[in-house]
Structure formats: C-alpha cells, structure tokens
Write a protein that holds these residues in place. Structure first.
Motif: not given
Lengths: 114, 116
Positions: A3-23
């Motif tokens: 099926g559809v997969t996503q990573s990571p499962t959980h992520l913790i960041k601080t304000r101002g940072q950048q994040v990349t989620l994958r699918c």
C-alpha cells in the motif's frame, strides 16, 4: 501488493527548522496528494502531484512545497517550521486525478514542532 | 465552496446496537462522496464511496451509506456494532471543479466509542 508507505513515522523538530517527509504510492498509482491533519480535526488538502507537477494546491503558504519523482514517489518539504505545523501528515495515492479515482491513504508521519 | 459537516463530534453506542453517523454536504452539483475510518494513530481506510446510481451503497466491514439528495446527506449506518468499530469516522466529498483533480474536502470527523 504494498500500500502507500510513508517515512519517517514520527519526527520532532524545533521552530525555524526545515523538514522533509517522504511517500511511496500504492503500486500502479501515479498521483500523490498530501494532507495535513491537526489534532482533533479532519484532514486538509495541501497539494497534489501528477506527472511530476503540482496540479492543485490547497490554502497553504509557500513554506509548504513538494516534489514528485519519475517513480511517482513524492516528498513534502516544510520550511521555517511553526508550532502550528505540528500535525499528522497524510499521503494519499490514486491512479489518475479524476473525481472517481479513489485515494488510498498511508499511515502518516506525526510531526511535532517544539 | 464545497463543505462537509459531521454534526456529531462524539457518539457512544453499546456493542450489538445499531449505528448511524450523520454527514451533510454543501455542493452545487452531484457530489462524489466517501466515508473513511481512522483507527488511533493510523491513516485513513476507505469504507465506501458513492458516485452515481443506487443511492444505498455497501461498503466493507458491514457498513452501508445512503445518499439523499433532498437532504444533502450521506449518512453511514451499521446494523450491529462491534467493539473493533471504535474509531474516528470521516465523511468527504471530491472536488469536481475544473482542473481540481480528486482533491477531497473532509468533515471534522465523528469519534465512535463502543460500550461492552
């Protein structure tokens, strides 16, 4: 059939940072949509990718951007994170982009911004 | 703009009792309607969908829904609830505007609790 997969499962960041989620979409699907689900609310549409182009966008600022690769997988990028970006990010895939092309959802990535 | 309203935020039913979850939509044309279920910490699973034809549609896990154009409703029903049905349920409508793809607009959800 995966099926559809996503990573990571959980992520913790601080304000101002950048994040990349994958699918990775369901096998055979060529369209990927991203949704944001804040706690206690229904999912809200961020954008949709088809043929490596953004085809439709919801009411989200430019800090939210994405990409689709030739293998149909997709990334969601969020810059300059705010506390309010904390949410479950859901990826959905479908075959084509018509209204009868049912979307299938992945398990989501839980993003916490501190 | 289209919208979806789920009037009941929480519903509690006893195991074995019948269930009806309400969904009202606002849309100018014939809507394409969906019900999804979300278990805690999980993604969304499609229960059923309505595009056209018979207004009573059958889905998975014994669920059914009835489209009533005159009431702008698409209520979800199950004759006998099982403890495993405890989850959050979302009604959604597909956007049929030009070049809008199959973007979904969701309601706020109804959390179902099942008493033993």
């Amino acid at each position: 059939d995966a099926g559809v997969t996503q990573s990571p499962t959980h992520l913790i960041k601080t304000r101002g940072q950048q994040v990349t989620l994958r699918c990775s979409p369901k096998s055979g699907h060529d369209t990927v949509s991203w949704y944001q689900q804040a706690l206690g609310q229904g999912p809200q549409f961020i954008f949709q990718y088809y043929e490596e182009e953004e085809r439709q966008r919801g009411n989200f600022p430019d800090r939210f951007s994405g990409h689709q690769f030739p293998n149909y997988s997709s990334e969601l990028n969020v810059n300059a994170l705010l506390l309010g970006d904390s949410a479950l990010y859901l990826c959905a895939s479908s075959l084509r982009t018509g209204p009868t092309d049912t979307q299938y959802f992945g398990p989501g990535t839980r993003l916490t911004v501190l | 703009a289209q919208s979806v309203t789920q009037p009941d935020i929480h519903i509690t039913v006893s195991e074995g009792a019948s269930l009806e979850l309400r969904c009202n939509y606002s849309y100018g044309a014939t809507p394409y309607l969906f019900w999804y279920v979300q278990s805690p910490g999980q993604g969304l699973q499609l229960l059923l969908k309505y595009f056209s034809g018979d207004t009573l549609v059958q889905g998975i896990k014994g669920f059914e829904a009835e489209f009533k154009r005159s009431q702008s409703s698409f209520n979800l029903r199950k004759p006998s609830v099982h403890w495993s049905d405890a989850a959050e349920y979302f009604c959604a409508v597909a956007n049929l505007n030009n070049n809008a793809g199959n973007m979904l607009t969701f309601g706020g959800g109804t959390r179902l609790m099942v008493k033993p």
